[in-house]
Write a protein that holds these residues in place. Structure first.
Motif, PDB file in Angstrom:
ATOM      1  N   ARG A  53      26.341   2.817 -16.899  1.00 21.05           N
ATOM      2  CA  ARG A  53      26.299   4.069 -17.645  1.00 21.05           C
ATOM      3  C   ARG A  53      27.697   4.650 -17.817  1.00 21.05           C
ATOM      4  O   ARG A  53      28.526   4.602 -16.904  1.00 21.05           O
ATOM      5  N   ALA A  54      27.931   5.209 -18.994  1.00 19.33           N
ATOM      6  CA  ALA A  54      29.131   6.004 -19.236  1.00 19.33           C
ATOM      7  C   ALA A  54      28.899   7.370 -18.610  1.00 19.33           C
ATOM      8  O   ALA A  54      27.787   7.897 -18.648  1.00 19.33           O
ATOM      9  N   ILE A  55      29.951   7.940 -18.057  1.00 18.28           N
ATOM     10  CA  ILE A  55      29.902   9.317 -17.570  1.00 18.28           C
ATOM     11  C   ILE A  55      30.558  10.147 -18.664  1.00 18.28           C
ATOM     12  O   ILE A  55      31.741   9.964 -18.968  1.00 18.28           O
ATOM     13  N   ALA A  56      29.774  11.014 -19.287  1.00 17.32           N
ATOM     14  CA  ALA A  56      30.269  11.778 -20.435  1.00 17.32           C
ATOM     15  C   ALA A  56      30.300  13.261 -20.112  1.00 17.32           C
ATOM     16  O   ALA A  56      29.410  13.795 -19.445  1.00 17.32           O
ATOM     17  N   ASP A  57      31.337  13.910 -20.614  1.00 19.19           N
ATOM     18  CA  ASP A  57      31.476  15.360 -20.538  1.00 19.19           C
ATOM     19  C   ASP A  57      31.616  15.816 -21.983  1.00 19.19           C
ATOM     20  O   ASP A  57      32.665  15.621 -22.601  1.00 19.19           O
ATOM     21  N   GLY A  58      30.542  16.340 -22.525  1.00 23.57           N
ATOM     22  CA  GLY A  58      30.536  16.658 -23.956  1.00 23.57           C
ATOM     23  C   GLY A  58      30.632  15.367 -24.743  1.00 23.57           C
ATOM     24  O   GLY A  58      29.838  14.447 -24.542  1.00 23.57           O
ATOM     25  N   THR A  59      31.649  15.248 -25.579  1.00 24.46           N
ATOM     26  CA  THR A  59      31.829  14.040 -26.382  1.00 24.46           C
ATOM     27  C   THR A  59      32.827  13.065 -25.766  1.00 24.46           C
ATOM     28  O   THR A  59      33.071  12.001 -26.319  1.00 24.46           O
ATOM     29  N   GLU A  60      33.383  13.419 -24.606  1.00 27.69           N
ATOM     30  CA  GLU A  60      34.424  12.598 -23.980  1.00 27.69           C
ATOM     31  C   GLU A  60      33.862  11.750 -22.845  1.00 27.69           C
ATOM     32  O   GLU A  60      33.148  12.253 -21.977  1.00 27.69           O
ATOM     33  N   VAL A  61      34.209  10.464 -22.841  1.00 28.96           N
ATOM     34  CA  VAL A  61      33.870   9.576 -21.730  1.00 28.96           C
ATOM     35  C   VAL A  61      34.936   9.776 -20.658  1.00 28.96           C
ATOM     36  O   VAL A  61      36.128   9.598 -20.921  1.00 28.96           O
ATOM     37  N   VAL A  62      34.502  10.171 -19.460  1.00 32.50           N
ATOM     38  CA  VAL A  62      35.441  10.457 -18.371  1.00 32.50           C
ATOM     39  C   VAL A  62      35.343   9.440 -17.240  1.00 32.50           C
ATOM     40  O   VAL A  62      36.164   9.451 -16.320  1.00 32.50           O
ATOM     41  N   GLY A  63      34.342   8.575 -17.306  1.00 30.40           N
ATOM     42  CA  GLY A  63      34.184   7.590 -16.255  1.00 30.40           C
ATOM     43  C   GLY A  63      33.063   6.618 -16.545  1.00 30.40           C
ATOM     44  O   GLY A  63      32.446   6.636 -17.616  1.00 30.40           O
ATOM     45  N   PHE A  64      32.815   5.779 -15.566  1.00 30.81           N
ATOM     46  CA  PHE A  64      31.806   4.729 -15.664  1.00 30.81           C
ATOM     47  C   PHE A  64      31.158   4.578 -14.292  1.00 30.81           C
ATOM     48  O   PHE A  64      31.839   4.633 -13.265  1.00 30.81           O
ATOM     49  N   VAL A  65      29.861   4.406 -14.275  1.00 32.05           N
ATOM     50  CA  VAL A  65      29.140   4.127 -13.042  1.00 32.05           C
ATOM     51  C   VAL A  65      28.115   3.037 -13.326  1.00 32.05           C
ATOM     52  O   VAL A  65      27.563   2.970 -14.431  1.00 32.05           O
ATOM     53  N   MET A  66      27.911   2.166 -12.351  1.00 35.32           N
ATOM     54  CA  MET A  66      26.886   1.138 -12.505  1.00 35.32           C
ATOM     55  C   MET A  66      26.092   1.068 -11.205  1.00 35.32           C
ATOM     56  O   MET A  66      26.661   0.919 -10.124  1.00 35.32           O
ATOM     57  N   ALA A  67      24.798   1.195 -11.342  1.00 31.95           N
ATOM     58  CA  ALA A  67      23.893   1.053 -10.209  1.00 31.95           C
ATOM     59  C   ALA A  67      23.388  -0.382 -10.161  1.00 31.95           C
ATOM     60  O   ALA A  67      23.400  -1.098 -11.160  1.00 31.95           O
ATOM     61  N   PHE A  68      22.963  -0.775  -8.978  1.00 34.75           N
ATOM     62  CA  PHE A  68      22.212  -2.026  -8.839  1.00 34.75           C
ATOM     63  C   PHE A  68      20.801  -1.644  -8.441  1.00 34.75           C
ATOM     64  O   PHE A  68      20.584  -0.696  -7.685  1.00 34.75           O
TER      65      PHE A  68
END
Length: 165
Positions: A53-68
């Motif tokens: 998943r992208a971590i989004a703040d409004g329209t800006e991507v600020v990070g990335f997280v991936m679960a297993f």
């Protein structure tokens, strides 16, 4: 960090792919976490076990997280030990220290609880700059295990809420 209403996890799509791949941690952290593009390749290879998943703040991507999801932790030792947790967390260097990592961990653990998980797991590299204090501050506890040389942490989840018990 914006209001909670603007923060969200969103699927990685053609529309945000370049922004997600552009997420880079600080240079002193690059030895601690794989680049996003490697995570996306792993997600492709591992199919339904990966939840990128992208971590989004409004329209800006600020990070990335991936679960297993529902992975046999050590099938040779105990094939019934099925776990879910955080596989990867990358917050862009320009956005660190603003609560995005905490938001991502809380959003993932809530999703895991919604899916019926009772615990969330995470691993991290030991050594200088380790994210261990971050995860311990969020309530994770060391299990005493290692996985691929990384420390393993666990967080008990309350049913269907993702709130620490």
């Amino acid at each position: 960090m914006s209001t909670a209403a603007q923060l969200r996890l969103e699927p990685v799509t053609a529309a945000n792919f370049d922004a997600v791949c552009a997420v880079e941690v600080r240079p002193d952290q690059s030895h601690l976490v794989s680049p996003v593009v490697k995570s996306l390749a792993e997600a492709y290879v591992h199919g339904p076990a990966a939840w990128p998943r992208a971590i989004a703040d409004g329209t800006e991507v600020v990070g990335f997280v991936m679960a297993f999801l529902d992975v046999a932790w050590n099938p040779e030792k105990d094939p019934a030990d099925i776990r879910s947790g955080i596989w990867r967390l990358n917050i862009s260097a320009a956005h660190q220290g603003r609560g995005y990592g905490r938001f991502a961990v809380e959003a993932v653990t809530a999703e895991l609880a919604r899916r019926g998980a009772t615990h969330a797991y995470v691993t991290w590299e030991p050594g200088p700059g380790t994210p261990e204090p971050f995860y311990l501050n969020l309530g994770f506890h060391l299990t005493g295990e290692t996985s691929g040389g990384q420390a393993v942490g666990v967080l008990p989840l309350a049913p269907a809420t993702g709130v620490v018990q």
